[in-house]
Structure formats: structure tokens, C-alpha cells
Design a protein around this motif. Structure first.
Motif, PDB file in Angstrom:
ATOM      1  N   ALA A  56      -1.713   3.612 -13.265  1.00 54.62           N
ATOM      2  CA  ALA A  56      -2.889   3.108 -12.546  1.00 54.62           C
ATOM      3  C   ALA A  56      -4.067   2.975 -13.498  1.00 54.62           C
ATOM      4  O   ALA A  56      -4.854   2.022 -13.427  1.00 54.62           O
ATOM      5  N   ASP A  57      -4.177   3.913 -14.413  1.00 59.64           N
ATOM      6  CA  ASP A  57      -5.261   3.874 -15.389  1.00 59.64           C
ATOM      7  C   ASP A  57      -5.125   2.649 -16.312  1.00 59.64           C
ATOM      8  O   ASP A  57      -6.094   1.943 -16.580  1.00 59.64           O
ATOM      9  N   ARG A  58      -3.894   2.393 -16.746  1.00 55.94           N
ATOM     10  CA  ARG A  58      -3.656   1.245 -17.633  1.00 55.94           C
ATOM     11  C   ARG A  58      -3.982  -0.072 -16.909  1.00 55.94           C
ATOM     12  O   ARG A  58      -4.612  -0.964 -17.462  1.00 55.94           O
ATOM     13  N   LEU A  59      -3.571  -0.142 -15.663  1.00 50.42           N
ATOM     14  CA  LEU A  59      -3.853  -1.354 -14.880  1.00 50.42           C
ATOM     15  C   LEU A  59      -5.361  -1.520 -14.693  1.00 50.42           C
ATOM     16  O   LEU A  59      -5.906  -2.617 -14.866  1.00 50.42           O
ATOM     17  N   MET A  60      -6.038  -0.424 -14.349  1.00 50.11           N
ATOM     18  CA  MET A  60      -7.487  -0.478 -14.150  1.00 50.11           C
ATOM     19  C   MET A  60      -8.187  -0.973 -15.411  1.00 50.11           C
ATOM     20  O   MET A  60      -9.025  -1.875 -15.358  1.00 50.11           O
ATOM     21  N   ARG A  61      -7.816  -0.436 -16.560  1.00 48.32           N
ATOM     22  CA  ARG A  61      -8.479  -0.823 -17.812  1.00 48.32           C
ATOM     23  C   ARG A  61      -8.310  -2.316 -18.071  1.00 48.32           C
ATOM     24  O   ARG A  61      -9.233  -3.005 -18.502  1.00 48.32           O
ATOM     25  N   LEU A 106       4.509  18.244  -9.559  1.00 46.31           N
ATOM     26  CA  LEU A 106       4.032  17.026 -10.226  1.00 46.31           C
ATOM     27  C   LEU A 106       2.644  16.630  -9.737  1.00 46.31           C
ATOM     28  O   LEU A 106       2.391  16.614  -8.537  1.00 46.31           O
ATOM     29  N   ALA A 107       1.782  16.249 -10.676  1.00 47.59           N
ATOM     30  CA  ALA A 107       0.428  15.833 -10.280  1.00 47.59           C
ATOM     31  C   ALA A 107       0.448  14.426  -9.678  1.00 47.59           C
ATOM     32  O   ALA A 107      -0.426  14.071  -8.883  1.00 47.59           O
ATOM     33  N   GLY A 108       1.434  13.621 -10.052  1.00 52.51           N
ATOM     34  CA  GLY A 108       1.628  12.311  -9.434  1.00 52.51           C
ATOM     35  C   GLY A 108       0.374  11.461  -9.318  1.00 52.51           C
ATOM     36  O   GLY A 108      -0.288  11.172 -10.311  1.00 52.51           O
ATOM     37  N   PRO A 109      -0.008  11.088  -8.082  1.00 53.52           N
ATOM     38  CA  PRO A 109      -1.119  10.140  -7.906  1.00 53.52           C
ATOM     39  C   PRO A 109      -2.515  10.752  -8.055  1.00 53.52           C
ATOM     40  O   PRO A 109      -3.497  10.118  -7.697  1.00 53.52           O
ATOM     41  N   ALA A 110      -2.640  11.968  -8.577  1.00 56.53           N
ATOM     42  CA  ALA A 110      -3.916  12.694  -8.509  1.00 56.53           C
ATOM     43  C   ALA A 110      -5.015  12.165  -9.430  1.00 56.53           C
ATOM     44  O   ALA A 110      -6.174  12.566  -9.295  1.00 56.53           O
ATOM     45  N   LEU A 111      -4.694  11.295 -10.359  1.00 55.00           N
ATOM     46  CA  LEU A 111      -5.712  10.672 -11.224  1.00 55.00           C
ATOM     47  C   LEU A 111      -6.571  11.697 -11.952  1.00 55.00           C
ATOM     48  O   LEU A 111      -7.776  11.498 -12.149  1.00 55.00           O
ATOM     49  N   GLY A 112      -5.967  12.817 -12.320  1.00 61.36           N
ATOM     50  CA  GLY A 112      -6.708  13.830 -13.080  1.00 61.36           C
ATOM     51  C   GLY A 112      -7.602  14.704 -12.215  1.00 61.36           C
ATOM     52  O   GLY A 112      -8.326  15.551 -12.739  1.00 61.36           O
ATOM     53  N   LEU A 113      -7.558  14.538 -10.901  1.00 63.09           N
ATOM     54  CA  LEU A 113      -8.409  15.328 -10.007  1.00 63.09           C
ATOM     55  C   LEU A 113      -7.552  16.404  -9.322  1.00 63.09           C
ATOM     56  O   LEU A 113      -6.728  16.085  -8.463  1.00 63.09           O
ATOM     57  N   PRO A 114      -7.747  17.687  -9.692  1.00 65.75           N
ATOM     58  CA  PRO A 114      -6.897  18.733  -9.126  1.00 65.75           C
ATOM     59  C   PRO A 114      -6.861  18.714  -7.589  1.00 65.75           C
ATOM     60  O   PRO A 114      -5.830  18.954  -6.979  1.00 65.75           O
ATOM     61  N   ALA A 115      -8.012  18.418  -6.957  1.00 65.89           N
ATOM     62  CA  ALA A 115      -8.071  18.463  -5.487  1.00 65.89           C
ATOM     63  C   ALA A 115      -7.259  17.343  -4.835  1.00 65.89           C
ATOM     64  O   ALA A 115      -7.063  17.346  -3.629  1.00 65.89           O
ATOM     65  N   LYS A 126       8.201   3.835 -17.332  1.00 66.84           N
ATOM     66  CA  LYS A 126       8.200   4.154 -15.886  1.00 66.84           C
ATOM     67  C   LYS A 126       6.828   4.586 -15.417  1.00 66.84           C
ATOM     68  O   LYS A 126       6.607   5.755 -15.097  1.00 66.84           O
ATOM     69  N   LEU A 127       5.891   3.663 -15.394  1.00 66.94           N
ATOM     70  CA  LEU A 127       4.518   4.014 -15.015  1.00 66.94           C
ATOM     71  C   LEU A 127       4.101   3.347 -13.716  1.00 66.94           C
ATOM     72  O   LEU A 127       2.950   3.463 -13.299  1.00 66.94           O
ATOM     73  N   SER A 128       5.005   2.596 -13.099  1.00 63.94           N
ATOM     74  CA  SER A 128       4.597   1.875 -11.884  1.00 63.94           C
ATOM     75  C   SER A 128       5.720   1.932 -10.852  1.00 63.94           C
ATOM     76  O   SER A 128       6.005   0.937 -10.204  1.00 63.94           O
ATOM     77  N   GLY A 129       6.334   3.094 -10.742  1.00 64.01           N
ATOM     78  CA  GLY A 129       7.416   3.232  -9.771  1.00 64.01           C
ATOM     79  C   GLY A 129       7.556   4.671  -9.340  1.00 64.01           C
ATOM     80  O   GLY A 129       7.272   5.018  -8.207  1.00 64.01           O
ATOM     81  N   ASP A 130       7.915   5.540 -10.269  1.00 64.16           N
ATOM     82  CA  ASP A 130       8.172   6.927  -9.906  1.00 64.16           C
ATOM     83  C   ASP A 130       6.880   7.756  -9.909  1.00 64.16           C
ATOM     84  O   ASP A 130       5.852   7.345 -10.440  1.00 64.16           O
ATOM     85  N   ILE A 131       6.995   8.947  -9.353  1.00 65.88           N
ATOM     86  CA  ILE A 131       5.812   9.791  -9.158  1.00 65.88           C
ATOM     87  C   ILE A 131       5.202  10.300 -10.483  1.00 65.88           C
ATOM     88  O   ILE A 131       3.983  10.262 -10.648  1.00 65.88           O
ATOM     89  N   PRO A 132       6.021  10.762 -11.451  1.00 67.39           N
ATOM     90  CA  PRO A 132       5.437  11.517 -12.568  1.00 67.39           C
ATOM     91  C   PRO A 132       4.281  10.820 -13.306  1.00 67.39           C
ATOM     92  O   PRO A 132       3.264  11.456 -13.574  1.00 67.39           O
ATOM     93  N   ALA A 136       0.842  -1.207   0.000  1.00 69.82           N
ATOM     94  CA  ALA A 136       0.000   0.000   0.000  1.00 69.82           C
ATOM     95  C   ALA A 136       0.872   1.250   0.000  1.00 69.82           C
ATOM     96  O   ALA A 136       0.612   2.228   0.688  1.00 69.82           O
ATOM     97  N   GLY A 137       1.971   1.184  -0.769  1.00 75.41           N
ATOM     98  CA  GLY A 137       2.777   2.379  -1.008  1.00 75.41           C
ATOM     99  C   GLY A 137       2.080   3.228  -2.061  1.00 75.41           C
ATOM    100  O   GLY A 137       0.898   3.008  -2.382  1.00 75.41           O
ATOM    101  N   MET A 138       2.802   4.173  -2.635  1.00 78.26           N
ATOM    102  CA  MET A 138       2.194   5.097  -3.593  1.00 78.26           C
ATOM    103  C   MET A 138       1.522   4.374  -4.767  1.00 78.26           C
ATOM    104  O   MET A 138       0.411   4.732  -5.172  1.00 78.26           O
ATOM    105  N   CYS A 139       2.182   3.343  -5.300  1.00 78.04           N
ATOM    106  CA  CYS A 139       1.626   2.659  -6.472  1.00 78.04           C
ATOM    107  C   CYS A 139       0.364   1.891  -6.101  1.00 78.04           C
ATOM    108  O   CYS A 139      -0.637   1.931  -6.830  1.00 78.04           O
ATOM    109  N   GLY A 140       0.399   1.194  -4.977  1.00 73.75           N
ATOM    110  CA  GLY A 140      -0.787   0.454  -4.533  1.00 73.75           C
ATOM    111  C   GLY A 140      -1.954   1.398  -4.291  1.00 73.75           C
ATOM    112  O   GLY A 140      -3.079   1.159  -4.764  1.00 73.75           O
TER     113      GLY A 140
END
Ligand SMILES: Cc1cc2nc3c(=O)[nH]c(=O)nc-3n(C[C@H](O)[C@H](O)[C@H](O)COP(=O)(O)OP(=O)(O)OC[C@H]3O[C@@H](n4cnc5c(N)ncnc54)[C@H](O)[C@@H]3O)c2cc1C
Length: 485
Positions: free
Chosen positions: A437-442, A96-105, A425-431, A48-52
């Protein structure tokens, strides 16, 4: 800086509003399944780190909500930030927007500004690592992510019926849970552990540590310390030893010069994020091989944090060839000199050796890697951690080395650093973590939907809530027929 908790309440209200505008989370839609009287989880996350957290959030927003994240660490101490990360600040820029999933808040910036304001954000340099951890703690609580801490995943077995049995160990003892998909969000050590040079393995552990180990830096006061390596971790560990009062710290670096240019950051773009996956394998390998040859420089501030100490020395072109115990110290042998040292820190990175993870032993031998018929010498040099990397499918799922030998691999997703060669680098670093996460979800959503296609079709047939009542029109055909008679 004053801490404005009202600001956080306001931010959470804004997040709730944004989610409702986007109709998120979507309605729950995955049919329930049971096994041995237990509700089967749609997805279990190991880690349950950043990627999880980011991937779990993406799935929950998509209506896959019967999920759980298990983490061996205590609550709020997942990942490296409060453990073996020994830098003062992140390398990444604060914007960096990082884990924000497109949600500014959900961005770090929104979280920061809600508490300390825009001026303070402008004044902030790099993000202190503890503050990044605080942000991740908030992210988890704001999205109510179902994390269960102090629970280690100890084994994974095929349970039949397209289910996976996950062995868990917590303070109450061992137990088993079932899931349809398993996501390995296990971090930088991916599927292996620290890459330790062979010459250290024979040396008593009181004389050395890997940079990702817990190290009692207080015990290094007055001691002679060697750090092997020249990356960010090498500098951060050296600096921590110096700040703890080490008598001397010698950086022993194989390269004749330190890398100075962060190549991949230089070409970062949405093209790289979304396009790398679709390049031919040879191109993927070529990019990674080049970057690994060039190497990533240690951050400027980390380097100065070491070199400002008069008792720090940097030896370039100085590969360590052996380390030999000599009573209460060790001799570190290099082509130029033998160094007497009290302690050695191997900042030598991580490996993709699946045998390093006993919890994955049941399937690790079946995983297809790049050396299983993919890598060819024309792609570049055969670096062990590259050719040993898993060769992954589109949803980060493992593929079988021998087709048919381990079908559950298709439902185990490698969402960690080991995926880099296959996915970028889509499952390790912040950028690019939100894109990952989106690719995994799909991938998981498509697979879960297809696996239940008969249930969904039956649902389609059974659905009988009318939109029309039948009294909204009059059929004129009978009167027409009457008229033409
Ligand atoms: C020192 C350091 C500094 C970094 N700095 C930056 C930076 O500035 N910018 C950037 O973009 N990236 C940085 N990174 C890279 C990346 O952002 C981090 O590694 C980040 O923590 C990756 O998140 P993760 O979820 O993949 O792994 P982690 O945060 O490491 O989380 C993995 C979790 O899995 C759990 N786990 C593993 N196995 C099990 C098991 N069997 N059972 C239960 N739980 C398990 C662990 O307890 C851990 O909490 C840094 C990495 C390191 C190591």
C-alpha cells in the motif's frame, strides 16, 4: 469469550491519539478537478477487500482523500472470507501486523486484545476466518473509509484530459464517474477468473464447480465428489463436502507427492519485501518459477480435516485427463482408473487471462505482459499464468504493449495478485500488504503531484502569508553609508 465494546472505544481513542501524534491524516492537497459538471475523484478503487482498504487508508493518511472504493459485494462481505473461503482458520500467524500501516492500534492483535484481553490472545490458535472479516469491518469503520457496496464497476474508458471514465451499476441503474487514477483491487482472480481445465468446460455446470464458485454443499449429501488439486482450496472444499455429508470424496492429485515445505514463507524478510522489485527480471522470474514448481503445501489442519474421514481418499500421481457426462453422473478419467462421480470441484487456481473480466475489456488487449518481450526461456519454464502476468511499472501501473496505444494504462494500477511477478507478494497476502500500500501510495502521490506541477508552482508564487512583519529588525546600512561618507 466476553465481548468488551468499551475496549473497542478505548482502542479507537488510542488510534485517534496516535494519528494525531503523527499528524495524520495529512492535509488534503490535491487540486479539485471537474468534468461534465462532476467532481473528478482523485482515485477510484475497484474492490474493497483487504488490499483496497489498506491502500485507500494509506492514500487518505497522505492527504489524497477525494477517493472512493466500489465493491459489488454487500457491506461486510467483501473478499473470500465469508463467501468461498472454506477453511476454518487463516493460514497466517495471528501476530502478523498485516494492514496496520505501522500503527500498532490498527493491528489485528490490538483489535482482539481490546475486546478479549491479552490472555485470550495468547490462548488463540489461528485466526478464525469470520473473525478476520470482523477485523476488516472494524478497520474500515475505524478509519471511515469511503466504501460504497453493491456497486459493480462494469466498464473503463479513456475520457481524455488524463481522466478515466468508470461505468458503475447499482440498484438505481448505470452511471459514470471520472477519476484520475484507477486501482484494480479485485482480488485473487486478479484480472482473470478461476483457471478451469479445458476438459471441464464442455461438461454441464450441474456436474462441476470451481473452488471459488458458490457451491451448495447441502446438495452434495450422499453424493460421490471428486476434488481436483492439492492446494489449500482443494483441502478446504473437500473437507466442507465431507462435513456436509458427501458419500465419498476423492482427491485426484497430479503430483506423486504432496508439497511439504512452504518455501517462500521460509525466506520471508524485509529484504524480500522491499528488494524483490529491484531485482533483474530474470531473477524475479526465477524465484517465482521455483516456488511454483515446488508449490505451497496445503495447511496441516486443512489436510487432517479431510483425511480424518474414512470416506476420504487421496490419489497421488493421478492426473485427470477427461470428464465425460454419463446420464445422471460423470466419468472422471485418469491413467489409473475411471471414477464415477456425481460432482467435481476444480481447485485448480486462478489465471491471468484478462478476457475473463468484461469490465476491463476496453484496455485488456493493450496491457504489456511478461511474454511481450520480457520472458526468455533462460529465465525458467513458460508457465501460462506467469508469462501472461502483466509486466508492471513501479506504482503497479500497467505498461502498454505498443507504446502510445493506450495512454490511460499509466493511470490504472494493478493492485492484486496478478502483480506478484513484477512486485513480489505485496498486493495479495496479509504479511506485506502495508508495504504494498505504501509503494502504491508513493507512486500515485508522485504522479498526481507532477501532473499538477503548474498549479503547485502557481500556488507557490501566490502564497503571501508573511512569517515576518518587517518590524522585527532595523537595517543599519543607511547609517553605515552615512558614517563612511
Ligand atoms: C480461500 C482463501 C484463503 C486465504 N487465506 C489467506 C491467509 O490465511 N493468509 C494470507 O495472507 N492470505 C490469504 N489469502 C490471500 C489473500 O489474503 C486474500 O485473497 C485477500 O482477500 C486478498 O485481498 P484483496 O483485497 O486482494 O481481494 P478480495 O478480498 O478478494 O477483494 C476483492 C474485492 O473486489 C471486488 N470486485 C471485484 N471486481 C469488481 C468489480 N468489477 N466491481 C466491484 N467490485 C469488484 C469483489 O467483490 C471483492 O470484494 C487467502 C485467499 C483465499 C482465496
Amino acid at each position: 469469550m466476553t465481548h468488551d465494546l468499551a475496549g473497542i472505544a478505548g482502542l479507537e481513542a488510542r488510534l485517534a491519539k496516535d494519528l494525531s501524534l503523527l499528524e495524520m491524516p495529512s492535509k488534503s492537497w490535491v487540486p479539485a478537478r471537474t468534468k461534465d459538471g462532476q467532481r473528478v475523484r482523485d482515485v477510484i478503487f475497484v474492490g474493497a477487500g483487504m488490499c483496497g482498504l489498506t491502500a485507500a487508508a494509506r492514500l487518505m493518511l497522505s492527504g489524497v482523500d477525494n477517493i472512493v472504493l466500489y465493491d459489488a459485494a454487500p457491506e461486510g462481505f467483501e473478499g473470500p472470507w465469508e463467501t468461498f473461503a472454506r477453511m476454518n482458520t487463516l493460514r497466517s500467524p495471528k501476530t502478523l501486523a498485516g494492514p496496520a500501516l505501522g500503527l500498532p492500534a490498527l493491528t489485528f492483535r490490538a483489535w482482539f486484545e481490546a475486546q478479549w484481553g491479552e490472555k485470550e490472545f495468547d490462548a488463540l490458535g489461528k485466526i478464525p476466518k469470520g473473525m478476520w472479516m470482523d477485523y476488516l469491518r472494524w478497520y474500515r469503520s475505524a478509519l471511515k473509509l469511503p466504501v460504497i457496496n453493491e456497486t459493480r464497476v462494469t466498464g473503463v474508458l479513456d475520457a481524455g484530459d488524463d481522466l478515466i471514465a468508470v461505468s458503475l451499476l447499482d440498484a438505481e441503474g448505470p452511471r459514470t464517474e471520472y477519476c484520475r487514477h484507477l486501482v484494480l483491487a479485485t482480488g485473487r482472480s486478479g484480472l482473470g477468473g478461476g483457471a478451469v481445465p479445458g476438459f471441464l468446460e464442455k461438461v454441464d455446470r450441474r456436474f462441476w464447480a470451481h473452488s471459488a464458485d458458490e457451491i451448495n454443499f447441502g446438495s452434495l449429501q450422499g453424493k460421490r465428489v471428486a476434488v481436483i488439486g492439492a492446494g489449500a482450496s482443494a483441502m478446504d472444499n473437500a473437507a466442507t463436502a465431507l462435513e456436509a455429508g458427501a458419500a465419498s470424496v476423492d482427491m485426484l492429485i497430479r503430483r506423486k507427492d504432496l508439497p511439504r515445505v512452504n518455501k517462500m514463507t521460509g525466506i520471508s524478510s524485509q529484504g524480500v519485501v522491499h528488494g524483490m522489485r529491484h531485482l533483474p527480471d530474470a531473477w524475479k522470474y526465477r524465484f517465482n518459477d521455483y516456488v511454483n514448481d515446488q508449490q505451497v503445501p496445503p495447511p496441516h489442519t486443512s489436510t487432517l480435516r479431510v483425511t480424518k474421514h474414512a470416506n476420504a481418499r487421496t490419489f497421488l500421481g493421478c492426473p485427470v485427463e477427461d470428464v465425460i457426462e454419463a446420464g445422471d453422473h460423470v466419468i472422471v478419467k485418469t491413467p489409473h482408473a475411471d471414477f464415477e462421480m456425481d460432482f467435481v470441484i476444480a481447485a485448480t487456481g486462478f489465471r491471468n487471462d484478462f478476457t475473463g473480466r468484461p469490465e476491463f475489456a476496453s484496455f485488456s488487449g493493450q496491457i504489456k505482459t511478461w511474454k511481450d518481450g520480457v520472458y526468455e526461456p533462460s529465465m525458467g519454464s513458460a508457465k501460462p499464468f506467469m508469462v501472461d502476468a502483466p509486466y508492471l511499472g513501479d506504482a503497479y501501473e500497467f505498461l502498454e504493449k505498443d507504446p502510445g496505444s493506450c495512454p490511460m494504462l499509466a493511470r490504472i494500477h494493478c493492485f492484486n495478485d496478478a502483480a506478484m511477478l513484477s512486485h513480489g507478494k505485496l498486493s495479495g497476502d496479509i504479511p506485506a500488504i502495508s508495504a504494498g500500500a505504501d509503494r502504491l501510495m508513493r507512486g500515485i502521490v508522485s504522479e498526481v503531484f507532477a501532473a499538477d506541477v503548474e498549479i503547485h508552482f502557481a500556488g507557490l508564487q501566490a502564497y503571501d502569508v508573511p512569517e515576518l512583519q518587517g518590524d522585527e529588525w532595523v537595517d543599519s546600512t543607511p547609517s553605515l553609508m552615512e558614517a563612511v561618507k
